[in-house]
Design an enzyme around this catalytic site. Structure first.
Site, PDB file in Angstrom:
ATOM      1  N   ASP A  35       0.867  -1.189   0.000  1.00 58.94           N
ATOM      2  CA  ASP A  35       0.000   0.000   0.000  1.00 58.94           C
ATOM      3  C   ASP A  35       0.896   1.228   0.000  1.00 58.94           C
ATOM      4  O   ASP A  35       2.112   1.123   0.234  1.00 58.94           O
ATOM      5  CB  ASP A  35      -0.893  -0.001   1.266  1.00 58.94           C
ATOM      6  N   GLY A  79     -13.444   6.782  -2.316  1.00 60.18           N
ATOM      7  CA  GLY A  79     -14.004   7.423  -1.133  1.00 60.18           C
ATOM      8  C   GLY A  79     -15.516   7.367  -1.199  1.00 60.18           C
ATOM      9  O   GLY A  79     -16.067   6.694  -2.074  1.00 60.18           O
ATOM     10  N   TYR A 152     -16.047   6.584 -11.302  1.00 62.37           N
ATOM     11  CA  TYR A 152     -15.617   5.488 -10.422  1.00 62.37           C
ATOM     12  C   TYR A 152     -16.250   4.180 -10.904  1.00 62.37           C
ATOM     13  O   TYR A 152     -15.576   3.152 -11.023  1.00 62.37           O
ATOM     14  CB  TYR A 152     -16.037   5.826  -8.985  1.00 62.37           C
ATOM     15  N   LYS A 156     -14.444   0.795 -12.690  1.00 61.61           N
ATOM     16  CA  LYS A 156     -14.629  -0.560 -12.151  1.00 61.61           C
ATOM     17  C   LYS A 156     -15.132  -1.491 -13.263  1.00 61.61           C
ATOM     18  O   LYS A 156     -14.715  -2.646 -13.353  1.00 61.61           O
ATOM     19  CB  LYS A 156     -15.635  -0.549 -10.988  1.00 61.61           C
ATOM     20  N   LYS A 203     -21.066  12.312  12.841  1.00 66.09           N
ATOM     21  CA  LYS A 203     -21.867  13.525  13.096  1.00 66.09           C
ATOM     22  C   LYS A 203     -22.660  13.368  14.387  1.00 66.09           C
ATOM     23  O   LYS A 203     -22.721  14.271  15.211  1.00 66.09           O
ATOM     24  CB  LYS A 203     -22.842  13.778  11.939  1.00 66.09           C
ATOM     25  N   THR A 222     -32.156   5.493  -1.031  1.00 71.32           N
ATOM     26  CA  THR A 222     -31.974   4.212  -0.324  1.00 71.32           C
ATOM     27  C   THR A 222     -30.640   3.542  -0.683  1.00 71.32           C
ATOM     28  O   THR A 222     -30.120   3.717  -1.786  1.00 71.32           O
ATOM     29  CB  THR A 222     -33.093   3.205  -0.657  1.00 71.32           C
ATOM     30  N   ARG A 223     -30.158   2.753   0.260  1.00 71.03           N
ATOM     31  CA  ARG A 223     -28.955   1.939   0.068  1.00 71.03           C
ATOM     32  C   ARG A 223     -29.061   0.723   0.983  1.00 71.03           C
ATOM     33  O   ARG A 223     -29.888   0.676   1.892  1.00 71.03           O
ATOM     34  CB  ARG A 223     -27.687   2.697   0.491  1.00 71.03           C
TER      35      ARG A 223
HETATM   36  P1  NAD Z   1      -9.649   2.195   1.137  1.00 78.31           P
HETATM   37  O1  NAD Z   1      -9.551   3.527   0.475  1.00 78.31           O
HETATM   38  O2  NAD Z   1      -9.724   2.135   2.623  1.00 78.31           O
HETATM   39  O3  NAD Z   1      -8.452   1.258   0.662  1.00 78.31           O
HETATM   40  C1  NAD Z   1      -7.817   1.404  -0.578  1.00 78.31           C
HETATM   41  C2  NAD Z   1      -6.328   1.397  -0.324  1.00 78.31           C
HETATM   42  O4  NAD Z   1      -5.666   1.487  -1.598  1.00 78.31           O
HETATM   43  C3  NAD Z   1      -5.845   2.588   0.514  1.00 78.31           C
HETATM   44  O5  NAD Z   1      -5.175   2.140   1.676  1.00 78.31           O
HETATM   45  C4  NAD Z   1      -4.902   3.333  -0.419  1.00 78.31           C
HETATM   46  O6  NAD Z   1      -3.779   3.919   0.237  1.00 78.31           O
HETATM   47  C5  NAD Z   1      -4.487   2.227  -1.376  1.00 78.31           C
HETATM   48  N1  NAD Z   1      -3.967   2.801  -2.614  1.00 78.31           N
HETATM   49  C6  NAD Z   1      -4.529   3.788  -3.371  1.00 78.31           C
HETATM   50  N2  NAD Z   1      -3.732   4.088  -4.402  1.00 78.31           N
HETATM   51  C7  NAD Z   1      -2.649   3.256  -4.303  1.00 78.31           C
HETATM   52  C8  NAD Z   1      -1.470   3.106  -5.077  1.00 78.31           C
HETATM   53  N3  NAD Z   1      -1.244   3.857  -6.158  1.00 78.31           N
HETATM   54  N4  NAD Z   1      -0.569   2.167  -4.699  1.00 78.31           N
HETATM   55  C9  NAD Z   1      -0.779   1.401  -3.578  1.00 78.31           C
HETATM   56  N5  NAD Z   1      -1.881   1.521  -2.814  1.00 78.31           N
HETATM   57  C10 NAD Z   1      -2.799   2.434  -3.167  1.00 78.31           C
HETATM   58  O7  NAD Z   1     -10.920   1.476   0.471  1.00 78.31           O
HETATM   59  P2  NAD Z   1     -11.729   0.192   0.951  1.00 78.31           P
HETATM   60  O8  NAD Z   1     -13.028   0.662   1.488  1.00 78.31           O
HETATM   61  O9  NAD Z   1     -10.865  -0.683   1.762  1.00 78.31           O
HETATM   62  O10 NAD Z   1     -12.030  -0.496  -0.465  1.00 78.31           O
HETATM   63  C11 NAD Z   1     -11.184  -1.508  -0.992  1.00 78.31           C
HETATM   64  C12 NAD Z   1     -11.603  -1.808  -2.424  1.00 78.31           C
HETATM   65  O11 NAD Z   1     -12.986  -2.204  -2.462  1.00 78.31           O
HETATM   66  C13 NAD Z   1     -11.483  -0.618  -3.368  1.00 78.31           C
HETATM   67  O12 NAD Z   1     -11.033  -1.075  -4.615  1.00 78.31           O
HETATM   68  C14 NAD Z   1     -12.885  -0.115  -3.488  1.00 78.31           C
HETATM   69  O13 NAD Z   1     -13.111   0.560  -4.702  1.00 78.31           O
HETATM   70  C15 NAD Z   1     -13.686  -1.398  -3.393  1.00 78.31           C
HETATM   71  N6  NAD Z   1     -15.049  -1.154  -2.901  1.00 78.31           N
HETATM   72  C16 NAD Z   1     -15.224  -0.742  -1.612  1.00 78.31           C
HETATM   73  C17 NAD Z   1     -16.507  -0.483  -1.173  1.00 78.31           C
HETATM   74  C18 NAD Z   1     -16.746  -0.004   0.242  1.00 78.31           C
HETATM   75  O14 NAD Z   1     -17.907   0.229   0.575  1.00 78.31           O
HETATM   76  N7  NAD Z   1     -15.741   0.128   1.088  1.00 78.31           N
HETATM   77  C19 NAD Z   1     -17.613  -0.633  -2.035  1.00 78.31           C
HETATM   78  C20 NAD Z   1     -17.380  -1.041  -3.345  1.00 78.31           C
HETATM   79  C21 NAD Z   1     -16.091  -1.321  -3.768  1.00 78.31           C
END
Ligand code: NAD
Length: 349
Positions: A35, A79, A152, A156, A203, A222-223
């Site tokens: 990471d 995010g 986003y 994906k 909040k 909704t979600r």
């Molecule tokens: P997060 O942002 O907490 O984790 C993503 C990590 O990727 C971060 O720690 C970030 O530092 C790292 N990262 C970003 N750019 C990087 C780079 N260039 N090199 C190395 N590391 C890098 O997100 P999360 O909630 O843990 O989500 C994980 C995955 O699941 C993501 O791909 C996200 O799109 C997908 N996802 C998450 C959710 C959710 O609700 N959390 C929903 C749908 C999809």
């Protein structure tokens, strides 16, 4: 010969990545994490942790320097609504996450990785199927004709196709999950990248009983929200299965954002006024359709939303308390101690 399975977790410093490291360590895997940063809220339990930028193909080749049994790819520039739906971060989201997926996939193919998991999102589903009041369509086969509501989601969807093409052309075993709003302790809860459950919990925790909180939209959007433990369970089951996906990993307990806020207020034993403000919201309706995951894995999430929210609120309340305490300490440090004689010398203009 050792039978220990070797796993690489990309994005191991993030929310889902750091949780899966802990879970796989409990199951006796040897784990390497990579990471840009270490986990923010806990010490990593990975056997090896590389700080590196996966947009760089050299770093990707470097971290995939052995034959991993499994690679989980969670790294992404992502995010909550405040980050994804304003349009201001579109170029970074597409460029950064696109490069990470292109590079890591190529490195895994070259190094004969056995299985590669990709974390896709419910944001790939077409906006036109998520406008009706009570019956959003998020069945896996409704993804096309494609019309995600954010860049986003488009990134994906592109990456899903990228992984599937390596599966078809090079025989790489891929697993693709479409996550629906994962939440839980040790997730981002402030700073602009937090998602709805964490944003509402913080909040509510920050203000005294009887005051006001703000929500983007009219609160009727909704979600469904899936607790982290069930996300990990579904992810690992998918990885170990023979099913490629894409498949939803989400809860089918759909609530309005106002209901979510009411649940958090109940947990906190606070009665707060809710003020609705215009702001980025994403699609109007969304819920996970769990028919396919149940058919393919014989498993689907079942935990009530309230249970996960209670654990999450407790953790966020603790973070808010710590943060308020350290801010008040900082203020005290900055306030000059004015002795009578000195005070008289401070200019008044
Ligand atoms: P997060 O942002 O907490 O984790 C993503 C990590 O990727 C971060 O720690 C970030 O530092 C790292 N990262 C970003 N750019 C990087 C780079 N260039 N090199 C190395 N590391 C890098 O997100 P999360 O909630 O843990 O989500 C994980 C995955 O699941 C993501 O791909 C996200 O799109 C997908 N996802 C998450 C959710 C959710 O609700 N959390 C929903 C749908 C999809």
């Amino acid at each position: 010969m050792s039978t220990t399975k070797h796993v690489l977790i990309c994005g191991a410093g993030g929310f889902i990545g750091s949780h899966i490291v802990k879970r796989l360590k409990r199951e006796n895997y040897w784990v390497r994490g990579v990471d840009l940063k270490y986990p923010e809220f806990c010490e990593t339990e990975a056997d090896d942790f590389v700080i590196g930028d996966l947009r760089d193909p050299y770093i990707c080749r470097h971290v995939v320097d052995q034959r991993f049994d499994q690679v989980y790819q969670f790294a992404a520039d992502m995010g909550g609504a405040g980050f994804v739906f304003t349009g201001e971060n579109d170029a970074d989201i597409m460029h950064n996450s696109g490069l990470i997926n292109l590079n890591i996939l190529k490195a895994c193919h070259k190094r004969n990785t056995k299985k590669l998991f990709f974390s896709s999102s419910a944001c790939i589903y077409p906006e036109y199927n998520q406008t009706q009041p009570d019956n959003p369509n998020c069945a896996e086969d409704s993804a096309y004709p494609a019309y995600p509501d954010s860049e986003y989601g488009w990134e994906k969807l592109f990456s899903e196709r990228l992984y599937l093409s390596f599966h078809r052309n090079h025989g790489l075993e891929v697993r693709i999950a479409r996550y629906h709003n994962i939440f839980g302790p040790e997730g981002t809860w402030e700073g602009g990248r937090e998602k709805a459950p964490a944003a509402i919990c913080s909040k509510v925790a920050e203000v005294p009983d009887g005051s006001e909180i703000e929500i983007w939209g009219d609160g009727k959007q909704t979600r469904s929200f899936l607790f982290i433990d069930e996300c990990l369970e579904g992810t690992i089951r998918l990885m170990l299965s023979d099913w490629t996906g894409p498949v939803n990993i989400g809860s089918d307990e759909m609530v309005t954002i106002r209901q979510l806020a009411d649940m958090v207020m109940d947990i906190a034993s606070k009665e707060l006024n809710v003020k609705y403000l215009p702001g980025p919201q994403g699609v109007r309706r969304r819920n996970s359709d769990n028919s396919l995951i149940y058919k393919k894995l014989g498993w689907k999430p079942t935990q009530p939303l309230m249970d996960g929210l209670e654990a999450t609120y407790k953790w966020i309340e603790e973070q808010v308390r710590k943060s308020q305490k350290s801010k008040s300490h900082e203020r005290q440090q900055k306030t000059p101690i004015l002795h009578a004689g000195i005070k008289n010398r401070i200019p008044t203009a």
